[in-house]
Design an enzyme around this catalytic site. Sequence first.
Site, mmCIF file in Angstrom:
data_model
loop_
_atom_site.group_PDB
_atom_site.id
_atom_site.type_symbol
_atom_site.label_atom_id
_atom_site.label_comp_id
_atom_site.label_asym_id
_atom_site.label_seq_id
_atom_site.Cartn_x
_atom_site.Cartn_y
_atom_site.Cartn_z
ATOM 1 N N ASP A 84 0.857 -1.193 0.000
ATOM 2 C CA ASP A 84 0.000 0.000 0.000
ATOM 3 C C ASP A 84 0.892 1.242 0.000
ATOM 4 O O ASP A 84 2.106 1.139 -0.080
ATOM 5 C CB ASP A 84 -0.963 -0.011 1.209
ATOM 6 C CG ASP A 84 -0.238 -0.139 2.543
ATOM 7 O OD1 ASP A 84 0.998 0.042 2.574
ATOM 8 O OD2 ASP A 84 -0.904 -0.431 3.558
ATOM 9 N N GLU A 86 1.794 3.337 2.309
ATOM 10 C CA GLU A 86 2.756 3.383 3.418
ATOM 11 C C GLU A 86 3.937 2.452 3.123
ATOM 12 O O GLU A 86 5.089 2.818 3.317
ATOM 13 C CB GLU A 86 2.042 2.959 4.710
ATOM 14 C CG GLU A 86 2.626 3.513 5.975
ATOM 15 C CD GLU A 86 2.420 5.013 6.134
ATOM 16 O OE1 GLU A 86 3.299 5.642 6.740
ATOM 17 O OE2 GLU A 86 1.407 5.554 5.648
ATOM 18 N N ARG A 302 -5.330 -4.343 5.138
ATOM 19 C CA ARG A 302 -5.758 -2.955 4.867
ATOM 20 C C ARG A 302 -6.272 -2.890 3.445
ATOM 21 O O ARG A 302 -5.502 -2.832 2.498
ATOM 22 C CB ARG A 302 -4.600 -1.975 5.083
ATOM 23 C CG ARG A 302 -4.196 -1.890 6.537
ATOM 24 C CD ARG A 302 -3.046 -0.940 6.803
ATOM 25 N NE ARG A 302 -2.674 -1.018 8.211
ATOM 26 C CZ ARG A 302 -1.785 -1.873 8.701
ATOM 27 N NH1 ARG A 302 -1.174 -2.712 7.884
ATOM 28 N NH2 ARG A 302 -1.499 -1.900 9.988
ATOM 29 N N HIS A 347 -5.863 -4.693 -4.267
ATOM 30 C CA HIS A 347 -6.060 -5.581 -3.121
ATOM 31 C C HIS A 347 -7.334 -6.385 -3.294
ATOM 32 O O HIS A 347 -8.251 -5.986 -3.988
ATOM 33 C CB HIS A 347 -6.177 -4.763 -1.830
ATOM 34 C CG HIS A 347 -4.930 -4.031 -1.493
ATOM 35 N ND1 HIS A 347 -4.883 -3.024 -0.571
ATOM 36 C CD2 HIS A 347 -3.671 -4.169 -1.974
ATOM 37 C CE1 HIS A 347 -3.647 -2.564 -0.491
ATOM 38 N NE2 HIS A 347 -2.901 -3.244 -1.335
#
Length: 692
Positions: A84, A86, A302, A347
Site C-alpha cells: 500500500d 505506506e 488494509r 487488493h
Amino acid sequence: MAKYLVIVESPAKVKTIGKFLGSNYKVMASQGHVRDLPKSQMGIDPENDYEPKYITIRGKGELLAALRKEAKKATKVYLATDPDREGEAISWHLAAALKLEDKDIYRITFNEITKGAVKESLKNARKIDMNLVDAQQARRALDRIVGYGISPLLWAKIKRGLSAGRVQSVALRIICDREKLIDEFIPEEYWTIEANLNIEGEKKPIVAQFTGTSKGKLEIKSKNEADEILAKLKKEKFSVDQIKKGERNKKAPLPFTTSTMQQEAAKALNFATQKTMRIAQQLYEGIEIEGRGSVGLITYLRTDSTRVADEAVATTASFINDNYGKEYVAGNHTEAKKDEKRIQDAHEAIRPTDLTLSPVVVKDSLSRDQFRLYQLIWKRFIASQMTPAVYETTSVKIKAGDYRFSVSASKVKFEGFMAVYKEADDEEKSNTLAKSLDENSKLSLENVEGIQHFTQPPAHYTEASLVKSLEELGIGRPSTYAPTISTIIARHYVAKEQKNLYVTELGIAVNNAMTTAFPVIVDTQFTANMESLLDGVEDGYVDWKDIIRNFYPDLKEAIDTASKELENVTIEDEVTDVICENCGRNMVIKYGPHGKFLACPGFPECRNTKPYLEKIGVPCPKCGKDVVLKKTKKGRIFFGCEGYPECDFVSWQKPSVKPCPECGGYMVEKGSKLACANPECGHVEAFKKNEN
C-alpha cells in the site's frame, strides 16, 4: 552465501517468508519506517517549494548499518514492504537510506504471505511506484502542517501539550455533533396497540399489531387517542381479511474489508478497532502452526475492496461443494458494493489464505483472541461464496370493524450461507403461525392493550459506528480508522464507557477552538475532498506538491488570524477562593488530561491538587445545595449535587433554575428549549441561554 537480499517490514514476516525462499536469499526486517520528518520542527519548507526534510529515525542507525552491509554484498535487493502507500513509501525511504542505486532495486508486493504468492511476486518485480510514494508524502505533509501549525494555538488557549490532527479533528467534530443532537433531543410520546386473538381449534393465541384503518396507516400520539380506539375495539368482531404466502431471499454478506472487519469484530467480539488491527496483523504476518512452521493465515488486512481472486473463488466453490453440498455453492455472486466511489482494487477482500486451515484445525496454535478473529474472517469469507438463505413468509391481515391489524411470520426454508455464518446484530428469528389458520378461521378477542412508548435519541457513537460513518463520509482510508480513534481516546478528547464514545470536557474545549478558528479543517466535505485528491496523486493525475501549495497559504492565514486574536489574551490560571490547606495560597484552575482541576500555584514546593467542583448557579432540586459539574472516571460530564453522598441527585443534562410549571419537577436544558425531566409530564418550552 546469499546472493539476494529481501527486506520486509516486520521480524514476524522474516520467519514466514524465509522458509519459502532457498539459501540464495537472506530475509531481513526494516521494523517499520527508517526515515521520517524531524520531531523538533515542521520539516516541510515553504520557502523551498514545500520540500520535506527527512532524517533517520532515532535508534535505527545500527539496523540501517546492518542492512547496508548486506545490501552491498547482494547482487539484487528486493524491497518487500506492505502492498500500500505506506509500504511503498517505506521502500522508497529504504532505497535512499541504504544508498541503493535504482538498478539494484526490485520492488515486490504480495497480498498474502504464501509460497505461491511470494514466488510469483519475485517474477513480477518492478520499480518503486512514485505515485504511491507521493500520495503518502502528501498525507504526511498535510498532517504535519496541520499538527505543527495548530497545536501551539491550542497550548496557548487551553493547555500545553495538546495537539490537533487533520483527520482526528474531524472525527472529534462528528462525535461532538452527535452528542449535541442527543443533548437537545426531546422525546415524543406514541402508542402501539396489540391484540391477543384466539383461533378456534388452536391452543396458542396469535399476537396482532394495530396498523390503522381501512383508509391507511394511523399514528397514535396520546393515551386519550389509544383509549378511544381500545374502547371501540372491544366491541368489534375480529376476522381474517387476507393471507399472503411468499418467499424471501437473504443475500450472503460480502467478504470483509478493513472497515467491515473492524465493525463486526467490535459487535461480535467486543474488540476495539486497534486491537482488531493488531491481531489481524499477526494473522497476516505468520503464526507458528504445528507441523507447518510459520504460516500467514489471512490476506492483507488494509483494503477497501470486496474483490476475490478468481483462483480463490474456484477453490472456495469446491471446498463448499465437498463440505456442505453443491446446493450451497453460489457461483460468483459477490459483486462489489455499488456505491464504492473508489477502491484500491490491487487488493482483495480479507480472506483466509488456505481454507483447509479451518479455525478448528489451527485452534491449538492460536491465542484465544487470534482464534476468535480468525474464525470470524474464515466463516464470513466462506459464507460470502454461498447461496442466499431462503425464508418462507406468511403475512396475515385482520380486520375489526374499520380498524386493521397484521401478523407476520417467517421460517427458514433453506439455510444457505447461514449454515456457516450469522452477523452479530442479525436478530431475525423464525416464527411460525398455526397451520390451520386460513381466511375462514374464526377469531375471538382474548385481550387488547395499548402500550406507551417514547421516541429515542440518536445512539451514542461506538467505535464500530464511527468507523462506518468515517467510511461513508469518505474520511480516512483503511489504514487510518484505528489510529484516528485510538488517538482521540489517548488524548482524552473522547472517553469510552462500555462500548459508547462520549466527548470529554477537554474534547469540547478543543472542538470549540477548532470549529471557531479553523472551520475548514473540521469540515467533513473538505476532508473527504482532500482524500480524493490524495487518491488522484496515487492514480498519477494530481501532483502532490499542488495539494500542499493550495492548502498551506490558506491554513497559514487562518493561523495568523487566530494568533493575532490570542496576542492580547494572556492565558493565566484562574484564581479561586479555595485555600490550599498545605500552604495557605489561593488555588488555581488548571486543565489536566481529564479536564479542569485545582492546583496550588506554589508548585513545585507545594504539589497539592484536588478536584474542581464547578458550580453552575443552580440549586439542587432535591436538597437546595449547589449543583456542580462532575465527571465519570473516564471523563464523561454529568451534573450532581455537591452534597454527595448525603444527596444523590444526578443528571446527564444541565438542570435549570426554573421549575416545571406543569408538575413542579425540575427542567433540563435541551439546546434552545427547556424540557421537564419527567418524561410522563412531557412539558417543553423555549428559552434563551442567558435566562438561566
